[in-house]
Design an enzyme around this catalytic site. Sequence first.
Site, PDB file in Angstrom:
ATOM      1  N   ARG A 112      73.661  29.368  25.166  1.00 35.67           N
ATOM      2  CA  ARG A 112      72.853  30.581  25.256  1.00 35.67           C
ATOM      3  C   ARG A 112      73.140  31.476  24.060  1.00 35.67           C
ATOM      4  O   ARG A 112      74.272  31.523  23.546  1.00 35.67           O
ATOM      5  CB  ARG A 112      73.201  31.311  26.551  1.00 35.67           C
ATOM      6  CG  ARG A 112      72.365  32.530  26.880  1.00 35.67           C
ATOM      7  CD  ARG A 112      70.936  32.181  27.137  1.00 35.67           C
ATOM      8  NE  ARG A 112      70.228  33.268  27.848  1.00 35.67           N
ATOM      9  CZ  ARG A 112      68.928  33.467  27.761  1.00 35.67           C
ATOM     10  NH1 ARG A 112      68.186  32.690  26.996  1.00 35.67           N
ATOM     11  NH2 ARG A 112      68.348  34.433  28.450  1.00 35.67           N
ATOM     12  N   THR A 385      59.216  28.257  27.354  1.00 37.28           N
ATOM     13  CA  THR A 385      60.487  27.562  27.360  1.00 37.28           C
ATOM     14  C   THR A 385      60.116  26.096  27.498  1.00 37.28           C
ATOM     15  O   THR A 385      58.953  25.773  27.706  1.00 37.28           O
ATOM     16  CB  THR A 385      61.340  28.073  28.546  1.00 37.28           C
ATOM     17  OG1 THR A 385      61.619  29.454  28.334  1.00 37.28           O
ATOM     18  CG2 THR A 385      62.645  27.328  28.713  1.00 37.28           C
ATOM     19  N   THR A 403      64.969  27.197  24.923  1.00 33.19           N
ATOM     20  CA  THR A 403      64.014  28.308  24.846  1.00 33.19           C
ATOM     21  C   THR A 403      64.188  29.150  23.588  1.00 33.19           C
ATOM     22  O   THR A 403      65.266  29.166  22.983  1.00 33.19           O
ATOM     23  CB  THR A 403      64.166  29.222  26.085  1.00 33.19           C
ATOM     24  OG1 THR A 403      63.130  30.201  26.088  1.00 33.19           O
ATOM     25  CG2 THR A 403      65.516  29.913  26.103  1.00 33.19           C
ATOM     26  N   VAL A 404      63.109  29.824  23.211  1.00 32.11           N
ATOM     27  CA  VAL A 404      63.163  30.959  22.275  1.00 32.11           C
ATOM     28  C   VAL A 404      62.665  32.215  22.978  1.00 32.11           C
ATOM     29  O   VAL A 404      62.415  33.232  22.341  1.00 32.11           O
ATOM     30  CB  VAL A 404      62.334  30.702  20.992  1.00 32.11           C
ATOM     31  CG1 VAL A 404      63.022  29.677  20.103  1.00 32.11           C
ATOM     32  CG2 VAL A 404      60.905  30.290  21.325  1.00 32.11           C
ATOM     33  N   ASP A 427      66.012  39.615  27.403  1.00 29.08           N
ATOM     34  CA  ASP A 427      66.565  39.117  28.667  1.00 29.08           C
ATOM     35  C   ASP A 427      67.773  39.931  29.129  1.00 29.08           C
ATOM     36  O   ASP A 427      68.256  39.734  30.247  1.00 29.08           O
ATOM     37  CB  ASP A 427      66.941  37.640  28.546  1.00 29.08           C
ATOM     38  CG  ASP A 427      65.764  36.735  28.855  1.00 29.08           C
ATOM     39  OD1 ASP A 427      64.708  37.251  29.261  1.00 29.08           O
ATOM     40  OD2 ASP A 427      65.888  35.502  28.702  1.00 29.08           O
ATOM     41  N   SER A 457      67.060  32.494  33.312  1.00 31.86           N
ATOM     42  CA  SER A 457      66.538  31.828  34.507  1.00 31.86           C
ATOM     43  C   SER A 457      66.587  30.305  34.379  1.00 31.86           C
ATOM     44  O   SER A 457      66.201  29.601  35.316  1.00 31.86           O
ATOM     45  CB  SER A 457      65.083  32.268  34.767  1.00 31.86           C
ATOM     46  OG  SER A 457      65.012  33.630  35.072  1.00 31.86           O
ATOM     47  N   GLY A 476      59.150  28.393  32.347  1.00 27.65           N
ATOM     48  CA  GLY A 476      58.348  29.263  33.185  1.00 27.65           C
ATOM     49  C   GLY A 476      58.889  30.649  33.410  1.00 27.65           C
ATOM     50  O   GLY A 476      58.544  31.276  34.406  1.00 27.65           O
ATOM     51  N   GLY A 477      59.770  31.158  32.535  1.00 25.45           N
ATOM     52  CA  GLY A 477      60.288  32.503  32.753  1.00 25.45           C
ATOM     53  C   GLY A 477      60.973  32.608  34.094  1.00 25.45           C
ATOM     54  O   GLY A 477      61.735  31.726  34.499  1.00 25.45           O
TER      55      GLY A 477
END
Length: 574
Positions: A112, A385, A403-404, A427, A457, A476-477
């Site tokens: 992350r 993502t 993800t970005v 985030d 998430s 999908g956020g």
Amino acid sequence: MTFSLNWRVLSLSLLLVGGSAFAADGAPKTAPVAAAHAASLRPGHAAVASANFHATEAGLEVLAKGGNAFDAAVAVAATLSIVEPESSGTGGGFMAVLHRAKDGRNIFIDARETAPAAVNPKDYLNPDGSPNRDTALRGPLSSGIPGQPAGLVLLSSRYGRLPLAQSLAPAIRIARDGFQPDERLRGAIAGTQKDLERWPASAAKYLPGGKPPAEGAVWRDPDQARTLELLAAHGHDGFYRGEVAQKLVKAVRAAGGNWTLADLAGYQAKERTPISVDYRGYKIVTAPPPSSGGVAIAEILNILSGYDLTKMDAATRAHYIIEAMRRAFRDHNDYLGDPDFVQMPLDMLLSPYYAAGLRQGILPDKATPSSMLPRAEAPEPGMHTTHFSIIDADGNMAAVTSTVNYTMGSAFVAAGTGVLLNDEMDDFALVPNKPNVYGLLGSAANAPAPGKRMLSSMSPSIVIGADRTAVIGSPGGSTIITQVLEGILHFIDGESAQQIAAHKRFHHQYLPDVVNVEEGTFDAATGDALTKMGYTLKPRESWGFMNVVTWDRKANQLDAASDPRRPSGLGKVQ
């Protein structure tokens, strides 16, 4: 209904004294998973499912050269950085759940992004104190220090068989020789064109001739090819020190950002212990914090373990699942953050006794209104993502979500590197109890701080039963959590990889207090029944592109499926 931590602890204590439908060790009364037996088998062939056929083929190419699932994961992730930059990339981060076949060990890789040392919450506020969506989502101030390059190095060096250069070779080749962007990438570039035009390097890369690539055009990415070559040659230092690091910092600071060479040099991907939860005889291995996904999935499954969903009509089943989602997302907002910075009550949140207490508040025929925090509406997020799933011939497994953050990340390309930076700073709870772009609220637990990882998430997961195994995940956020949960439930119900990936979906995240529903999820009678229970059903068009690999160990058969919502995806058995 507002619950305090003290109330929850008291409820837990009362349940501990009073007993419940769980075994004395706190585990649900389900059949034990034959984990040792599962670890002793091997499928003899491999399967890869990703959101882009170039990436799937890159993974299979590396497997064919003697690599394992972890080498293939490096190849798939790096290739997605080239062909699917709207969703993930070298300038972003990932989370991965791994299963190593030789000893049955489950591993979590945390790559992350982190906040730079000079992070200042005031940079994300308007003069009136409201959130500044532009600095949080676009440009270099929105970007955390990338984690993906370090994560790929860790994955390759600790768990792969091949040299890193061999696993990165397909991505480097595609970046150098070119490919034809698919409709989704062309659409993402067109949709963010005004933002891309704000920075010369972004416009030069994504808007050749001043407009998005045309259909059928061959698109090359020589700068990112060079960046990946340096990563291949020098490992961690090839990105976080030297030529690439200097270019990144120079570009970021020239555009008003605050990165330093020390921020990059100090970044480390981390191994953490994954979360495991037993449900109906299956062991679900999933992501721990700084992902909120695994905690929420475990909490939801613990709540649902008190019901027999298989004997319920569609409306009643959906009702109990929605109520479990609602309660898990409430806790998500309250407690979760970077475990290196925040003490979280994970023992409580993951306890089946705590879940039993939450279960007591669910009425059998009525929705529970979400009222703990002010209602907050957010724009409908896209699915920005990506996830891929791999099982190799020896039974090694990789569930990787990368993800970005938002579409095309920050829209900022660091000149000379080809690296499109993330916009993961959004985030964080940049303004406590104000929603981010996905409508999620946060507390001080997820406030930004130097070197801190923002809550995610992402929920890569592996599901192991007595005879069947699944590797699953989705973009999908905020809907990642509920989509993966529903996929797990469908797998446990006996569905195939294709059925799981194609299944219609629904989502509730506590606030806003609505149930997002994909068209066709509920028939008219079920929708009417849920409405009468007090639910507000809201149609939603955007859903994540789930990628699933399953292994039927009785038949020794692998199956791979890419979400039919993404035509360019590919699930393939080798």
